[in-house]
Design an enzyme around this catalytic site. Sequence first.
Site, mmCIF file in Angstrom:
data_model
loop_
_atom_site.group_PDB
_atom_site.id
_atom_site.type_symbol
_atom_site.label_atom_id
_atom_site.label_comp_id
_atom_site.label_asym_id
_atom_site.label_seq_id
_atom_site.Cartn_x
_atom_site.Cartn_y
_atom_site.Cartn_z
ATOM 1 N N GLY A 197 13.307 13.829 11.296
ATOM 2 C CA GLY A 197 11.945 13.897 10.787
ATOM 3 C C GLY A 197 11.042 12.889 11.465
ATOM 4 O O GLY A 197 10.022 12.463 10.918
ATOM 5 N N GLY A 198 11.393 12.519 12.671
ATOM 6 C CA GLY A 198 10.746 11.386 13.340
ATOM 7 C C GLY A 198 9.391 11.677 13.945
ATOM 8 O O GLY A 198 8.748 10.761 14.459
ATOM 9 N N ALA A 215 12.894 15.570 5.439
ATOM 10 C CA ALA A 215 12.929 16.086 4.065
ATOM 11 C C ALA A 215 11.706 16.942 3.822
ATOM 12 O O ALA A 215 10.650 16.732 4.415
ATOM 13 C CB ALA A 215 12.969 14.945 3.048
ATOM 14 N N THR A 228 8.784 17.560 1.306
ATOM 15 C CA THR A 228 8.127 16.664 0.370
ATOM 16 C C THR A 228 7.106 17.427 -0.471
ATOM 17 O O THR A 228 6.600 18.468 -0.057
ATOM 18 C CB THR A 228 7.409 15.519 1.101
ATOM 19 O OG1 THR A 228 6.402 16.061 1.956
ATOM 20 C CG2 THR A 228 8.398 14.712 1.935
ATOM 21 N N SER A 280 13.175 7.835 -2.608
ATOM 22 C CA SER A 280 11.844 7.998 -3.186
ATOM 23 C C SER A 280 11.760 7.386 -4.570
ATOM 24 O O SER A 280 12.736 7.377 -5.326
ATOM 25 C CB SER A 280 11.507 9.486 -3.275
ATOM 26 O OG SER A 280 10.368 9.726 -4.068
ATOM 27 N N TYR A 300 12.058 17.983 -6.386
ATOM 28 C CA TYR A 300 11.983 17.029 -5.279
ATOM 29 C C TYR A 300 12.731 15.746 -5.620
ATOM 30 O O TYR A 300 13.550 15.262 -4.826
ATOM 31 C CB TYR A 300 10.523 16.719 -4.960
ATOM 32 C CG TYR A 300 10.357 15.585 -3.967
ATOM 33 C CD1 TYR A 300 10.731 15.748 -2.638
ATOM 34 C CD2 TYR A 300 9.833 14.352 -4.362
ATOM 35 C CE1 TYR A 300 10.593 14.715 -1.722
ATOM 36 C CE2 TYR A 300 9.681 13.317 -3.452
ATOM 37 C CZ TYR A 300 10.064 13.499 -2.143
ATOM 38 O OH TYR A 300 9.932 12.473 -1.237
ATOM 39 N N LYS A 314 16.090 14.075 -3.799
ATOM 40 C CA LYS A 314 16.090 12.736 -3.200
ATOM 41 C C LYS A 314 17.188 11.869 -3.813
ATOM 42 O O LYS A 314 17.816 11.066 -3.108
ATOM 43 C CB LYS A 314 14.728 12.074 -3.374
ATOM 44 C CG LYS A 314 13.584 12.782 -2.668
ATOM 45 C CD LYS A 314 13.850 12.986 -1.167
ATOM 46 C CE LYS A 314 13.713 11.688 -0.379
ATOM 47 N NZ LYS A 314 13.812 11.943 1.088
ATOM 48 N N ASN A 334 4.238 5.455 -2.947
ATOM 49 C CA ASN A 334 3.231 6.381 -2.420
ATOM 50 C C ASN A 334 2.656 5.825 -1.118
ATOM 51 O O ASN A 334 1.801 4.943 -1.133
ATOM 52 C CB ASN A 334 2.122 6.616 -3.452
ATOM 53 C CG ASN A 334 2.611 7.440 -4.628
ATOM 54 O OD1 ASN A 334 3.482 7.018 -5.374
ATOM 55 N ND2 ASN A 334 2.058 8.622 -4.785
ATOM 56 N N ARG A 386 -0.131 4.900 -9.776
ATOM 57 C CA ARG A 386 0.922 4.919 -8.766
ATOM 58 C C ARG A 386 0.898 3.598 -7.996
ATOM 59 O O ARG A 386 -0.079 2.858 -8.017
ATOM 60 C CB ARG A 386 0.724 6.084 -7.784
ATOM 61 C CG ARG A 386 0.807 7.469 -8.410
ATOM 62 C CD ARG A 386 2.208 7.804 -8.882
ATOM 63 N NE ARG A 386 2.299 9.165 -9.388
ATOM 64 C CZ ARG A 386 2.083 9.512 -10.662
ATOM 65 N NH1 ARG A 386 1.761 8.582 -11.548
ATOM 66 N NH2 ARG A 386 2.215 10.770 -11.034
#
Length: 378
Positions: A9-10, A86, A88, A130, A189, A193, A218, A257
């Site tokens: 996922g880079g 992943a 998201t 997460s 989700y 995770k 976040n 958050r």
Amino acid sequence: MPEHVLITGGAGFIGTRVARRLVDAGHTVTVLDSLIAQVHGDDPEVTSPLLRSLDGVADVVRGTVTSADDLRRALTGATLVVHLAAETGTGQSMYEIDRYVEANVGGTAKLLDILANEKHDVRRIVVASSRSIYGEGSYRTEDGRVVHPPHRADAAMAAGDFDVHMPGEGPITVIPTDESAKLHPSSVYGITKQVQESLIMTVAPTIGIEPVALRYQNVYGPGQSLKNPYTGILSIFSTLIRQGKEINIFEDGLESRDFVYIDDVVEATFRAATVADAAGGVFNVGSGVATTVREVVDALFSAFGSEVPTRVSGNYRLGDIRHNVADTTRLRDVLGYEPEVAFRDGVARFVEWVLSEPLEGDSYQRSLDEMASRNLLK
């Protein structure tokens, strides 16, 4: 000693910056990314600034963690893996369940299966976990006990009661959640995770690999997708402000958050990958400060120097939590790092970047319509 780092996922928001940080420190980076249109556009080589930012920085393998062959290609020569790949988005996960489980759980299982059964040089895996795995997180009772309340009930929120309650207790107060807190995610989700993290932390030591888990809060900042409606309210609200459209503030606007700036996340991830004492550790990566949605709107208005109408609607999404703020003590004590960018400073930098970007279409409303059609948005 220089490492050869694979970042799954880079080519994303976090991964591209982690790649640059590692290369600047003398390491070599390979990126594995599926370059999905929701993030990179239909023609990534043309439409994705994130992908272009990797030119001269990393070797890019276009592929997916759900393919063992793609993983094998990307793992060639790797001594360290930063596993960011992943799907998201809390809301979307509640109706695209198979896709989220296949990518997040299945992809992690394939990675570990290869490492468990085939020759490789990997000595450490850093997995992006997460804050969603905590569910409602930690609260304190009137007599000082720490409790972990159950998920909020649909019926209570429909009646306008958005607060968190603990059965048998009086009023409870949210406190920073540390890494020892109960894990009880409230969304698909979050479940994926939790399983992803558990797989890495359980399997890796049995095959001689050091695991590290980072529970990101976040994350926001320049480079965040402005067209993916599942990347967070800063991007969503910024687009609405630029379009002159009304902002619908869900619940009562007092939900909060822990917003952590991208530069702080990159440095924490770099240290998790390279600091010896990180081995076997689980770390919250956040600012340690709770910010309400109303405060987010105020900060954006200030940074843009303009306002749009707002409406506190009482709408709510099933699977959302009420509050979240991280206890970052372990990040400081073990990795020697404390987040440096205050929220309003970070928002100012974010907005300066947003104003340099093309104005994107409004895919956010379409995402809300999808949730409402499935009775997940009330």
